[in-house]
Scaffold this motif. Sequence first.
Motif, PDB file in Angstrom:
ATOM      1  N   GLN A 159     -16.202 -12.794  11.620  1.00 13.85           N
ATOM      2  CA  GLN A 159     -15.074 -13.135  12.489  1.00 13.85           C
ATOM      3  C   GLN A 159     -15.564 -13.491  13.893  1.00 13.85           C
ATOM      4  O   GLN A 159     -15.054 -14.428  14.519  1.00 13.85           O
ATOM      5  CB  GLN A 159     -14.069 -11.990  12.563  1.00 13.85           C
ATOM      6  N   MET A 187      -6.743  -3.661  10.975  1.00 12.59           N
ATOM      7  CA  MET A 187      -5.615  -4.589  10.846  1.00 12.59           C
ATOM      8  C   MET A 187      -5.846  -5.835  11.695  1.00 12.59           C
ATOM      9  O   MET A 187      -5.488  -6.946  11.305  1.00 12.59           O
ATOM     10  CB  MET A 187      -4.321  -3.903  11.307  1.00 12.59           C
ATOM     11  N   ILE A 189      -8.809  -6.996  12.606  1.00  8.54           N
ATOM     12  CA  ILE A 189      -9.922  -7.766  12.039  1.00  8.54           C
ATOM     13  C   ILE A 189      -9.427  -8.584  10.842  1.00  8.54           C
ATOM     14  O   ILE A 189      -9.776  -9.752  10.683  1.00  8.54           O
ATOM     15  CB  ILE A 189     -11.078  -6.837  11.620  1.00  8.54           C
ATOM     16  N   MET A 190      -8.592  -7.974  10.031  1.00  5.88           N
ATOM     17  CA  MET A 190      -8.177  -8.652   8.809  1.00  5.88           C
ATOM     18  C   MET A 190      -7.013  -9.617   9.008  1.00  5.88           C
ATOM     19  O   MET A 190      -7.006 -10.710   8.452  1.00  5.88           O
ATOM     20  CB  MET A 190      -7.806  -7.624   7.738  1.00  5.88           C
ATOM     21  N   ASN A 191      -6.022  -9.195   9.772  1.00  8.80           N
ATOM     22  CA  ASN A 191      -4.786  -9.987   9.843  1.00  8.80           C
ATOM     23  C   ASN A 191      -4.590 -10.761  11.147  1.00  8.80           C
ATOM     24  O   ASN A 191      -3.928 -11.787  11.152  1.00  8.80           O
ATOM     25  CB  ASN A 191      -3.560  -9.080   9.664  1.00  8.80           C
ATOM     26  N   PHE A 192      -5.120 -10.233  12.234  1.00 10.12           N
ATOM     27  CA  PHE A 192      -4.824 -10.843  13.532  1.00 10.12           C
ATOM     28  C   PHE A 192      -6.105 -11.108  14.333  1.00 10.12           C
ATOM     29  O   PHE A 192      -6.352 -10.475  15.373  1.00 10.12           O
ATOM     30  CB  PHE A 192      -3.899  -9.922  14.349  1.00 10.12           C
ATOM     31  N   PRO A 193      -6.929 -12.056  13.901  1.00 10.96           N
ATOM     32  CA  PRO A 193      -8.168 -12.327  14.631  1.00 10.96           C
ATOM     33  C   PRO A 193      -7.915 -12.815  16.050  1.00 10.96           C
ATOM     34  O   PRO A 193      -8.805 -12.798  16.892  1.00 10.96           O
ATOM     35  CB  PRO A 193      -8.854 -13.407  13.786  1.00 10.96           C
ATOM     36  N   GLU A 194      -6.685 -13.236  16.323  1.00 11.48           N
ATOM     37  CA  GLU A 194      -6.365 -13.733  17.658  1.00 11.48           C
ATOM     38  C   GLU A 194      -6.514 -12.640  18.720  1.00 11.48           C
ATOM     39  O   GLU A 194      -6.694 -12.944  19.893  1.00 11.48           O
ATOM     40  CB  GLU A 194      -4.956 -14.351  17.704  1.00 11.48           C
ATOM     41  N   ASN A 388      -0.015  -2.378  13.808  1.00 15.93           N
ATOM     42  CA  ASN A 388       0.771  -1.770  12.738  1.00 15.93           C
ATOM     43  C   ASN A 388       2.263  -1.943  13.004  1.00 15.93           C
ATOM     44  O   ASN A 388       3.033  -2.253  12.099  1.00 15.93           O
ATOM     45  CB  ASN A 388       0.408  -0.287  12.595  1.00 15.93           C
ATOM     46  N   ILE A 391       3.176  -5.619  12.066  1.00 15.54           N
ATOM     47  CA  ILE A 391       3.387  -5.885  10.640  1.00 15.54           C
ATOM     48  C   ILE A 391       4.676  -5.216  10.161  1.00 15.54           C
ATOM     49  O   ILE A 391       5.454  -5.813   9.414  1.00 15.54           O
ATOM     50  CB  ILE A 391       2.191  -5.352   9.816  1.00 15.54           C
ATOM     51  N   ILE A 407       4.911 -11.060  18.480  1.00 22.73           N
ATOM     52  CA  ILE A 407       3.662 -11.509  19.115  1.00 22.73           C
ATOM     53  C   ILE A 407       3.018 -10.346  19.856  1.00 22.73           C
ATOM     54  O   ILE A 407       3.707  -9.517  20.459  1.00 22.73           O
ATOM     55  CB  ILE A 407       3.969 -12.683  20.080  1.00 22.73           C
ATOM     56  N   GLU A 411      -2.425 -11.135  23.332  1.00 18.91           N
ATOM     57  CA  GLU A 411      -2.552 -12.547  22.962  1.00 18.91           C
ATOM     58  C   GLU A 411      -1.677 -13.419  23.870  1.00 18.91           C
ATOM     59  O   GLU A 411      -2.091 -14.499  24.308  1.00 18.91           O
ATOM     60  CB  GLU A 411      -2.127 -12.721  21.501  1.00 18.91           C
TER      61      GLU A 411
END
Lengths: 428, 157
Positions: A159, A187, A189-194, A388, A391, A407, A411
């Motif tokens: 990533q 979470m 790392i996997m879902n929100f690299p932004e 968390n 999601i 959001i 970010e």
Amino acid sequence: MSAPSVEKGIRFIREQIDAPVASFFSACVHCGLCAEACLFYTQTQDPRYTPIHKVALMRRVWESEFTLWGRIKSALGLTKPITEADFTEWETLVYDGCSLCGRCSLVCPVGNDISGMIRKVREGFAAAGHAPEGLIGATTRAIEIGSPMGVRLPALQAQIRHIQESTGLEISLDRPGVEYMALLSSMEIMNFPEYLEAIARILRQAGKSWTISSKAFEATNSGIQIGASDLARVLVQRIVDAAEELGVKMVISPECGHGYTAIRWDGPNLIGRPYKFKVKHILELLDEFREQGLIQTQGLEEARLSFHDPCQIARKGGVVRQPRALLGLVAANFVEMSDAGAMNWCCGGGGGVSANERADALRLTAFKQKKAQLDALKVDTLVTACANCRITLEEGLEANDMNIPVIGLTEMIAEHLVETDRIEEKSA
Amino acid sequence: MSPINNDWQFKHALDDMDGYHQRQVAALFVRNVLDLNPDPRVLKALEVASNYDSDPDEMNSTIKSIMQAVLESHARCGAACKWSDQAGYYVARAAAACLTPRSFTLGKDPAWQAALSCRMARTSATLDCLDCEPVTESLKQHKILSDYLESLKGTEP
């Protein structure tokens, strides 16, 4: 380690009964205010979800072993022993029907930390083998792999490469002597690299040196959620060791609610000593940067938006002013939710509830509270600061046919930074 | 126009495109990673994104259904990660980016968002795979965009 059993569970509950717990039980005036403060009670009207009822097994142990009248009853054989069936019955109340949000503790007129007691009683349930499968799996992976979701270092490195290549930003691993060590949640790392890209952009503009430890990049602490202090201690110690080895001045807790509680508040007590570094939530740090003029933003979001306060960050951590000050930089139409800040209603997914598949239906029922708050506001966008929560909110909104994007605040700040073209710099 | 060889040229070329062309080229990026997510909702999103005359009702229902696909495919908090599944999540996210209004994405370019998610999808797919080739999705996207821009020559005033 001995196998889980009812006896072990009772012993672990007994070990959690200290002077504060004893005084809490003695002081309870049975007013029922904690019920009205609980998301799970108010949305189900099921009296079993009354917070103080969730610690009824602990009360039985306290009464029978730590009060005079209880001891007499026990000596006469008049005490009802705690059984496997009791653990089975209370397991869903303690894990599925409590997000450890702490609202009950805040409203208690005699100052009982009911949420803290539920956290403590989970120690007994975990020891008795009565914890949800999802939390057991997450805790096992956290200890064995370093992440509750099993995210390994190569995934983080991939990533980082991805972000570096597409943005030109530099993200270093294991750089000693820098000011900050950033933690991430799996979470993110996997879902929100932004999120990672956002902090890299912000810290670059602020001119701060930072790194991520390859040995301890994970912020979440499943040991806290499941109620296993020995495992929670191991997870905290990894972060402490990494931060001290790198010699950083501060550890940055990411947009993860309970990860913040674990490292900021529970951590020093778990390892039995103060840290040699500071810990701050990313929003606290960003607001310091704002105050010091280290970040410059441009433009305003025109959407009507509100902020969902993550319980662990606002109610337990006191980080209430900072997100609003940050939103003041970038939002033209911010509106406050009812019960905002320290009294905010939980999204329903905290405290391990979202990791517990069995609790899905109950979690969506509990979401009706958040739905009511949002229906009253009629916002276009919802901002928060916990992956968390994000999601859980997205799932609840979708289940209720509510078309509102969620959001992350970090970010959002990063998207408004005044910065030179990153890719241009890289190409040059 | 000279071929696109790096992300600087790539991003600037995308910046110069209007919303319709952004959606079209975003859909092309997603088609290149479709092998990672066979969900028919993804395909439907790409069809709608590529169609200039999409009916607003159809657009709205497609956005709703692709957002559902995104939510259904994300990694659950605390669940064991399966990067091959996560690749599917990023494909769904990329397809959603083709259609999501900018007000939902902090004003980010849909094509750039789709491109990034497609790259994450390809990266994710290789994380559980010891024999996989190194990821070159960005280079493929440069070629896709170059070809797309070339194809527009002479078709527009």
